[in-house]
Design a protein around this motif. Structure first.
Motif, PDB file in Angstrom:
ATOM      1  N   ASN A  89     -39.981  -6.756 -18.005  1.00 17.01           N
ATOM      2  CA  ASN A  89     -38.756  -7.498 -17.723  1.00 17.01           C
ATOM      3  C   ASN A  89     -37.560  -6.946 -18.478  1.00 17.01           C
ATOM      4  N   ALA A  90     -36.421  -6.955 -17.813  1.00 17.32           N
ATOM      5  CA  ALA A  90     -35.108  -6.774 -18.420  1.00 17.32           C
ATOM      6  C   ALA A  90     -34.163  -7.633 -17.592  1.00 17.32           C
ATOM      7  N   VAL A  91     -33.045  -8.051 -18.174  1.00 16.38           N
ATOM      8  CA  VAL A  91     -32.077  -8.861 -17.443  1.00 16.38           C
ATOM      9  C   VAL A  91     -30.795  -8.059 -17.295  1.00 16.38           C
ATOM     10  N   ALA A  92     -29.909  -8.521 -16.425  1.00 10.89           N
ATOM     11  CA  ALA A  92     -28.674  -7.786 -16.158  1.00 10.89           C
ATOM     12  C   ALA A  92     -27.533  -8.761 -15.932  1.00 10.89           C
ATOM     13  N   LEU A  93     -26.320  -8.284 -16.213  1.00 18.22           N
ATOM     14  CA  LEU A  93     -25.097  -9.071 -16.050  1.00 18.22           C
ATOM     15  C   LEU A  93     -24.042  -8.203 -15.384  1.00 18.22           C
ATOM     16  N   SER A  94     -23.424  -8.716 -14.330  1.00 18.57           N
ATOM     17  CA  SER A  94     -22.311  -7.991 -13.712  1.00 18.57           C
ATOM     18  C   SER A  94     -21.001  -8.524 -14.258  1.00 18.57           C
ATOM     19  N   GLN A  95     -20.107  -7.601 -14.574  1.00 18.33           N
ATOM     20  CA  GLN A  95     -18.790  -7.930 -15.117  1.00 18.33           C
ATOM     21  C   GLN A  95     -17.814  -6.879 -14.594  1.00 18.33           C
ATOM     22  N   GLY A  96     -16.996  -7.255 -13.628  1.00 18.21           N
ATOM     23  CA  GLY A  96     -16.098  -6.284 -13.022  1.00 18.21           C
ATOM     24  C   GLY A  96     -16.884  -5.220 -12.280  1.00 18.21           C
ATOM     25  N   THR A  97     -16.636  -3.964 -12.621  1.00 19.04           N
ATOM     26  CA  THR A  97     -17.360  -2.865 -11.968  1.00 19.04           C
ATOM     27  C   THR A  97     -18.539  -2.391 -12.808  1.00 19.04           C
ATOM     28  N   ASN A  98     -18.872  -3.129 -13.845  1.00 19.20           N
ATOM     29  CA  ASN A  98     -20.014  -2.790 -14.700  1.00 19.20           C
ATOM     30  C   ASN A  98     -21.174  -3.738 -14.446  1.00 19.20           C
ATOM     31  N   ILE A  99     -22.378  -3.191 -14.403  1.00 20.24           N
ATOM     32  CA  ILE A  99     -23.596  -4.007 -14.431  1.00 20.24           C
ATOM     33  C   ILE A  99     -24.324  -3.634 -15.715  1.00 20.24           C
ATOM     34  N   PHE A 100     -24.313  -4.548 -16.679  1.00 19.70           N
ATOM     35  CA  PHE A 100     -24.917  -4.296 -17.979  1.00 19.70           C
ATOM     36  C   PHE A 100     -26.400  -4.644 -17.923  1.00 19.70           C
ATOM     37  N   LEU A 101     -27.223  -3.706 -18.379  1.00 19.38           N
ATOM     38  CA  LEU A 101     -28.665  -3.922 -18.414  1.00 19.38           C
ATOM     39  C   LEU A 101     -29.098  -4.196 -19.843  1.00 19.38           C
ATOM     40  N   SER A 102     -29.881  -5.244 -20.024  1.00 23.60           N
ATOM     41  CA  SER A 102     -30.383  -5.566 -21.360  1.00 23.60           C
ATOM     42  C   SER A 102     -31.420  -4.542 -21.791  1.00 23.60           C
ATOM     43  N   GLN A 103     -31.823  -4.672 -23.031  1.00 26.81           N
ATOM     44  CA  GLN A 103     -32.945  -3.885 -23.514  1.00 26.81           C
ATOM     45  C   GLN A 103     -34.239  -4.353 -22.845  1.00 26.81           C
ATOM     46  N   HIS A 104     -35.262  -3.513 -22.904  1.00 29.60           N
ATOM     47  CA  HIS A 104     -36.595  -3.862 -22.416  1.00 29.60           C
ATOM     48  C   HIS A 104     -37.090  -5.134 -23.108  1.00 29.60           C
ATOM     49  N   VAL A 105     -37.485  -6.112 -22.317  1.00 27.87           N
ATOM     50  CA  VAL A 105     -38.047  -7.352 -22.867  1.00 27.87           C
ATOM     51  C   VAL A 105     -39.565  -7.293 -22.859  1.00 27.87           C
ATOM     52  N   GLY A 106     -40.157  -6.859 -21.741  1.00 29.41           N
ATOM     53  CA  GLY A 106     -41.611  -6.720 -21.677  1.00 29.41           C
ATOM     54  C   GLY A 106     -42.229  -7.643 -20.653  1.00 29.41           C
ATOM     55  N   ASN A 107     -43.538  -7.791 -20.730  1.00 33.67           N
ATOM     56  CA  ASN A 107     -44.283  -8.625 -19.793  1.00 33.67           C
ATOM     57  C   ASN A 107     -44.224 -10.078 -20.235  1.00 33.67           C
ATOM     58  N   LEU A 108     -43.865 -10.963 -19.317  1.00 35.39           N
ATOM     59  CA  LEU A 108     -43.704 -12.375 -19.659  1.00 35.39           C
ATOM     60  C   LEU A 108     -45.050 -13.090 -19.607  1.00 35.39           C
TER      61      LEU A 108
END
Length: 776
Positions: free
Chosen positions: A420-439
């Motif tokens: 798992n990793a999560v992401a956030l869109s802000q303007g023209t950027n999609i920020f990807l979080s660090q690796h979270v792992g298996n939930l």
């Protein structure tokens, strides 16, 4: 008489990775060189500059601004407004401004630079052997930032007051430590200590490091608090120590990562070319998967067999923090450096938490008193097709964004269940979080929840929508469903395709080949061998592999022999139970109750998964009946490939857009009966998959082909498919900075949801006549 020059003022906004990388002192030096007045500051939006002077000199400043930037700076956008002169008398660096939209790109953690490394081992330098030496060109960033803009009071260094000499460096725009927020020295900065397993103090400062090294030499398991969390370290040449770590960590066979003292030592155990050397020595300093030299006996004297049992590859990294450099210089030999956790848990970031969670695993703890804001694993990359492929996106890469052409609404994507990793869109950027792992554990889900709240907090984002996977039982999906925001659920493989398209700057149409282990399909079955035509804001499933049953459901993932049983039953039906030659992997008792499972249709989900087909072939080839970690059978099938084999197994393209592997499986059975070695079977299987992809591409007729999903972590498969598709005139695209596995799903969820929400219409490709038939 010559007219006085026209004095103009320019206000400039620079956006990108421009904070914490020495951008402001660079601006100061450039403005001073050109005798311009004005100021520069960090803002929530980026770096804001005002320069004033003769019009042609101001223009020269603007022209040079992006051409001579610091090495770790990445400029995404420069906006310039021309204003009337304000009468500035000098150029200065001002305090940060935290107003406005937060669009600045946070820099990832960066490995120790050459200048700091020289100081670290210079006996005349005041930072000699200081484990937290850093400057604007290196050191922690994302793991210490608490809020934006990036200033010391908003980091985990806020509790350390700089001494006079550090303060002088920090305030001097001409010093490389100007506004280096982690700046510290032995007088005023963090310190290390060595604790026993109960938290008792054994030593401090340099004595702690020396004592820790001695304990590693003696075969103990050391828990080391690094930049983004704890690592477990043992002597890689001490077989008993490595086995002890495996037993304590509950990690039976999955290869361990290695840290080696130097590039020269790495060459003693691995094949290292130009690309591999560049990756190892890069500021990201990831774990690089490299071919092992064990087949020629290299490194046998200092490499325990249990480090990477049965694997022809080693995951190798160089020291990337001053603490690592000091420890590895003291030891002089490779060590296992694996995540400080139990399997399926996130790594520990707090020393007191580590005493509890790593109790019974680590013998001693080398800790420090600099707090860590968020956990950060080591990134894993693999050289592939002449460039890098990121397999685990963490230190050095997260949270750098993927940029898209059009501004997006603020959306949070929560990713998948595995990797798992999560992401956030802000303007023209999609920020990807660090690796979270298996939930899979309570701790992992807590880390996921923290990551899901962390990105919106950092960017002060007002979430408009949340996006999750179509699978109703994923914890990430349930999190999205219970959020207060409107929710979109995106089919798993469509998210894979959208992620790869976004990374490569593509918009529909394109043919996505999405092959992985599992994903919930729109028809309620388990997908994983998909050909999806990106078509406007959605997709069409234009082809897929023939489904087969998975006896026992998730149990089949851990037992490739069950996957083999599923494909065999699909071919032979009830006749299979009379064929003991095909059931040799099962006892008669096991075969009897598995037969009842098939007869009753209980716990027998259907899948089109290529990942499970890899498992089935690994079992049929005699390589692996059971696995102890995800992907083990597929990895061993790839490792077994005989590269000299060009022949491919036959397959069939049936009506209703189904690729059929039946002729492949029957040919494998014959080859096994004839005594063909597993390496030739593995090669013919890989070659068949590439030919099947080409066959479907010809039928669909879309020139752009996107390769995505966990199966494309396989170097041989990816390179073979890229080669064959290119030979046939297609344009293949694959991943680079975003993992092809589920670590990239969150990116694709945002992109697919944006396409769906905005109703983008890119037109439909011309329909092509499909010719169904056999391919020998």
């Amino acid at each position: 008489m010559q007219s006085p020059p026209s004095i103009k003022r320019a206000r400039i906004l620079v956006q990108g990775a421009v904070q914490g990388v020495g951008f402001r002192p660079y601006v100061y030096r450039l403005a001073s060189e050109l005798n311009l007045c004005g100021w520069v500051l960090n803002s929530a939006e980026g770096v804001v500059i005002e320069v004033e002077g003769a019009e042609e000199v101001v223009q020269c400043f603007v022209d040079r601004l992006t051409g001579e930037t610091p090495p770790r700076a990445t400029v995404h956008h420069v906006g310039v407004n021309c204003l009337e002169a304000a009468g500035y008398r000098r150029f200065e660096i001002r305090y940060s401004d935290d107003t406005g939209d937060k669009n600045v790109v946070i820099s990832p953690d960066i490995a120790t630079c050459a200048d700091c490394l020289r100081e670290l081992f210079d006996g005349n330098d005041r930072r000699f052997r200081y484990p937290f030496t850093n400057c604007t060109n290196c050191g922690p960033r994302f793991t210490m930032i608490e809020s934006l803009p990036y200033d010391r009071p908003r980091t985990t260094m806020k509790g350390f007051t700089m001494c006079a000499r550090c303060e002088e460096e920090y305030r001097n725009p001409l010093d490389r430590r100007f506004h280096a927020q982690p700046n510290a020295c032995p007088e005023c900065g963090p310190q290390i200590a060595l604790w026993n397993a109960g938290g008792g103090l054994l030593a401090v400062k340099d004595e702690a490091l020396m004592a820790a090294a001695e304990r590693v030499r003696n075969g103990e398991v050391l828990a080391l608090k690094g930049m983004g969390g704890f690592q477990l370290i043992v002597d890689a040449g001490h077989e008993a120590a490595v086995r002890r770590l495996r037993a304590r960590k509950h990690r039976e066979e999955k290869p361990f990562a290695l840290m080696v003292p130097s590039l020269e030592r790495a060459r003693e155990i691995c094949e290292i070319g130009v690309l591999e050397e560049r990756l190892l020595c890069s500021p990201e300093a990831p774990i690089v998967l490299l071919p092992s030299l064990s087949h020629v006996g290299a490194g046998a004297a200092f490499m325990a067999p249990s480090v990477a049992p049965g694997s022809p590859y080693l995951g190798v990294m160089l020291p990337y923090t001053p603490l690592h450099h000091l420890l590895m210089r003291e030891l002089g030999f490779p060590v296992v450096a694996t995540s400080g956790n139990l399997s399926d848990e996130p790594i520990c970031i707090d020393e007191h938490e580590a005493l509890e969670r790593l109790r019974g695993i680590a013998d001693t703890f080398l800790v420090h008193d600099r707090p860590i804001a968020r956990h950060m694993d080591d990134s894993v990359v693999r050289p592939m097709c002449g460039r890098l492929l990121v397999l685990r996106r963490a230190r050095g890469y997260a949270p750098l964004p993927v940029r898209v052409a059009q501004s997006l609404p603020a959306m949070m994507a929560v990713g998948a269940h595995l990797k798992n990793a999560v992401a956030l869109s802000q303007g023209t950027n999609i920020f990807l979080s660090q690796h979270v792992g298996n939930l899979e554990t309570k701790q992992a889900y807590s880390a996921f929840c923290k990551a899901a709240s962390d990105l919106p907090h950092l960017y002060d984002a007002t979430i408009e929508r949340i996006v999750g996977d179509l699978h109703p039982d994923y914890l990430s999906t349930k999190y999205a469903a219970h959020s207060p925001f409107p929710v979109d659920f995106i089919q798993h493989h469509w998210a894979h395709v959208a992620a790869c398209m976004a990374e490569n700057g593509l918009v529909p149409p394109a043919l996505g080949i999405a092959w992985d282990g599992t994903g919930f399909g729109t028809d309620g079955t388990i997908w994983g061998g998909e050909f999806l035509l990106a078509d406007g804001g959605s997709f069409r499933r234009v082809a897929h592999w023939r489904p087969f049953g998975l006896p026992g459901g998730e149990a089949a993932i851990k037992e490739p022999r069950r996957c083999a049983l599923g494909v065999l039953h699909e071919i032979f039906g009830d006749e299979l139970w009379e064929r003991r030659d095909l059931l040799s992997a099962f006892s008669r008792k096991e075969a009897a109750w598995l037969r009842k499972m098939f007869e009753n249709g209980v716990n027998l989900p259907k899948t089109s998964s290529v990942g499970r087909l890899f498992d089935a072939v690994a079992a049929l080839a005699g390589l692996r009946d059971r696995v102890s970690f995800e992907g083990q059978a597929a990895m061993e099938l790839e490792a077994a490939v005989d590269p000299d084999v060009e022949e491919a197994y036959p397959f069939e393209v049936r009506e209703k857009e189904v690729l059929d592997w039946e002729r492949t499986v029957l040919a494998i059975i014959r080859d096994r009966q004839d005594g063909l070695c597993p390496g030739r079977i593995a090669a013919k299987f890989h070659n068949m998959l590439a030919e099947a992809a080409v066959a479907v591409a010809r039928i669909v007729g879309e020139p752009r082909i996107v390769l995505t999903g966990g199966c494309f972590q396989n170097k041989l498969l990816t390179e073979q498919m890229v080669r064959r598709l290119s030979q046939e005139g297609f344009l293949p695209y694959w991943h680079k900075d975003v993992p092809p596995n589920d670590g990239g799903i969150a990116l694709g969820q945002i992109v697919a949801a944006a396409w769906m929400q905005r109703g983008f219409s890119f037109g439909r490709p011309e329909d092509t006549r499909r010719q169904w038939g056999s391919f020998d």
